[in-house]
Design a protein around this motif. Structure first.
Motif, short mmCIF file in Angstrom:
data_model
loop_
_atom_site.label_atom_id
_atom_site.label_comp_id
_atom_site.label_asym_id
_atom_site.label_seq_id
_atom_site.Cartn_x
_atom_site.Cartn_y
_atom_site.Cartn_z
N VAL A 1 -27.86 24.27 18.38
CA VAL A 1 -27.67 23.82 17.01
C VAL A 1 -28.20 24.88 16.05
CG1 VAL A 1 -28.22 22.06 15.30
CG2 VAL A 1 -27.85 21.40 17.68
N GLN A 2 -27.38 25.28 15.12
CA GLN A 2 -27.82 26.22 14.10
C GLN A 2 -27.71 25.56 12.75
OE1 GLN A 2 -25.46 29.80 14.66
NE2 GLN A 2 -27.05 30.67 15.96
N LEU A 3 -28.76 25.73 11.94
CA LEU A 3 -28.80 25.15 10.61
C LEU A 3 -28.88 26.28 9.59
CD1 LEU A 3 -31.43 22.33 11.25
CD2 LEU A 3 -28.94 22.14 11.33
N GLN A 4 -28.04 26.19 8.58
CA GLN A 4 -28.00 27.22 7.55
C GLN A 4 -28.27 26.56 6.21
OE1 GLN A 4 -27.45 30.63 8.04
NE2 GLN A 4 -28.02 30.80 5.88
N ALA A 5 -29.43 26.90 5.63
CA ALA A 5 -29.81 26.33 4.35
C ALA A 5 -29.48 27.30 3.23
CB ALA A 5 -31.30 26.02 4.34
N SER A 6 -29.17 26.74 2.07
CA SER A 6 -28.86 27.55 0.90
C SER A 6 -29.16 26.77 -0.36
CB SER A 6 -27.39 27.98 0.91
OG SER A 6 -26.55 26.84 0.87
N GLY A 7 -29.19 27.49 -1.49
CA GLY A 7 -29.32 26.83 -2.78
C GLY A 7 -30.64 27.01 -3.47
N GLY A 8 -31.57 27.69 -2.85
CA GLY A 8 -32.85 27.91 -3.50
C GLY A 8 -32.73 28.87 -4.67
N GLY A 9 -33.83 29.02 -5.40
CA GLY A 9 -33.82 29.94 -6.52
C GLY A 9 -35.03 29.73 -7.41
N LEU A 10 -34.92 30.30 -8.61
CA LEU A 10 -35.99 30.22 -9.60
C LEU A 10 -35.54 29.30 -10.72
CD1 LEU A 10 -38.65 31.24 -10.91
CD2 LEU A 10 -37.31 33.15 -11.85
N VAL A 11 -36.40 28.38 -11.10
CA VAL A 11 -36.07 27.43 -12.15
C VAL A 11 -37.33 27.12 -12.94
CG1 VAL A 11 -36.47 25.41 -10.69
CG2 VAL A 11 -34.87 25.25 -12.61
N GLN A 12 -37.15 26.78 -14.19
CA GLN A 12 -38.28 26.39 -15.02
C GLN A 12 -38.69 24.95 -14.73
OE1 GLN A 12 -37.19 27.18 -19.12
NE2 GLN A 12 -38.21 29.16 -19.04
N ALA A 13 -39.94 24.66 -14.99
CA ALA A 13 -40.43 23.30 -14.81
C ALA A 13 -39.57 22.33 -15.63
CB ALA A 13 -41.89 23.21 -15.22
N GLY A 14 -39.25 21.21 -15.01
CA GLY A 14 -38.39 20.24 -15.65
C GLY A 14 -36.92 20.41 -15.30
N GLY A 15 -36.59 21.52 -14.68
CA GLY A 15 -35.21 21.79 -14.32
C GLY A 15 -34.81 21.18 -13.00
N SER A 16 -33.60 21.52 -12.57
CA SER A 16 -33.03 20.95 -11.34
C SER A 16 -32.48 22.04 -10.44
CB SER A 16 -31.89 19.97 -11.68
OG SER A 16 -32.35 18.90 -12.45
N LEU A 17 -32.49 21.75 -9.15
CA LEU A 17 -31.87 22.61 -8.15
C LEU A 17 -31.29 21.72 -7.06
CD1 LEU A 17 -34.26 25.62 -7.38
CD2 LEU A 17 -31.94 25.74 -8.32
N GLY A 18 -30.22 22.20 -6.42
CA GLY A 18 -29.67 21.49 -5.29
C GLY A 18 -29.65 22.37 -4.07
N LEU A 19 -30.13 21.84 -2.97
CA LEU A 19 -30.14 22.56 -1.69
C LEU A 19 -29.09 21.97 -0.77
CD1 LEU A 19 -33.97 22.82 -0.96
CD2 LEU A 19 -32.54 24.34 -2.34
N SER A 20 -28.54 22.82 0.09
CA SER A 20 -27.59 22.39 1.11
C SER A 20 -28.02 22.93 2.45
CB SER A 20 -26.18 22.91 0.79
OG SER A 20 -25.71 22.44 -0.45
N CYS A 21 -27.66 22.21 3.48
CA CYS A 21 -27.94 22.66 4.85
C CYS A 21 -26.77 22.24 5.73
CB CYS A 21 -29.24 22.03 5.35
SG CYS A 21 -29.62 22.38 7.08
N THR A 22 -26.11 23.23 6.30
CA THR A 22 -24.94 22.98 7.13
C THR A 22 -25.28 23.25 8.58
OG1 THR A 22 -23.46 23.57 5.31
CG2 THR A 22 -22.53 23.58 7.53
#
Length: 126
Positions: A1-22
């Motif tokens: 099984v291989q898992l590939q995560a993506s979607g990280g980054g830099l954001v200001q406090a109060g902001g939003s981010l979405g991560l994915s893992c396939t």
């Protein structure tokens, strides 16, 4: 099984981010999936988990009400939507897969997860 995560980054406090893992696995729908995170100098800690069909979820108290875990079994993908981010959410986020579970179960213990993705960095600036 291989898992590939993506979607990280830099954001200001109060902001939003979405991560994915396939996942590269035929029976993704029979894996409990989870998200963990590890900040510098700290141990990897539980963030969120979701059952096979997505009906059951569990969250760490520190993210409850701000983060949402979901999955799309047709796409072999689990997601983590992170809202109202705080500087203390800064960490490397890892997705994990638990293949020794039953329908409806969730897994909050790190040792239950046999497979891990490579991690994706999330940095929240104040």
């Amino acid at each position: 099984v291989q898992l590939q995560a993506s979607g990280g980054g830099l954001v200001q406090a109060g902001g939003s981010l979405g991560l994915s893992c396939t996942a590269s696995v035929r029976t993704f729908g029979q894996y409990v999936m989870g998200w963990f995170r590890q900040a510098p100098g700290k141990e990897r800690e539980f963030v969120a988990t979701i059952s096979w069909g997505g009906r059951n979820t569990e969250y760490a108290d520190s993210v409850k009400g701000r983060f949402t875990i979901s999955r799309d079994n047709a796409k072999n993908t689990v997601y983590l939507q992170m809202n109202r981010l705080k500087p203390e959410d800064t960490a490397v986020y890892y997705c994990g897969a638990d293949d020794n579970s039953v329908s409806g179960a969730v897994s909050i213990e790190r040792q239950r997860y046999e497979y891990w993705g490579q991690g994706t960095q999330v940095t929240v600036s104040s």
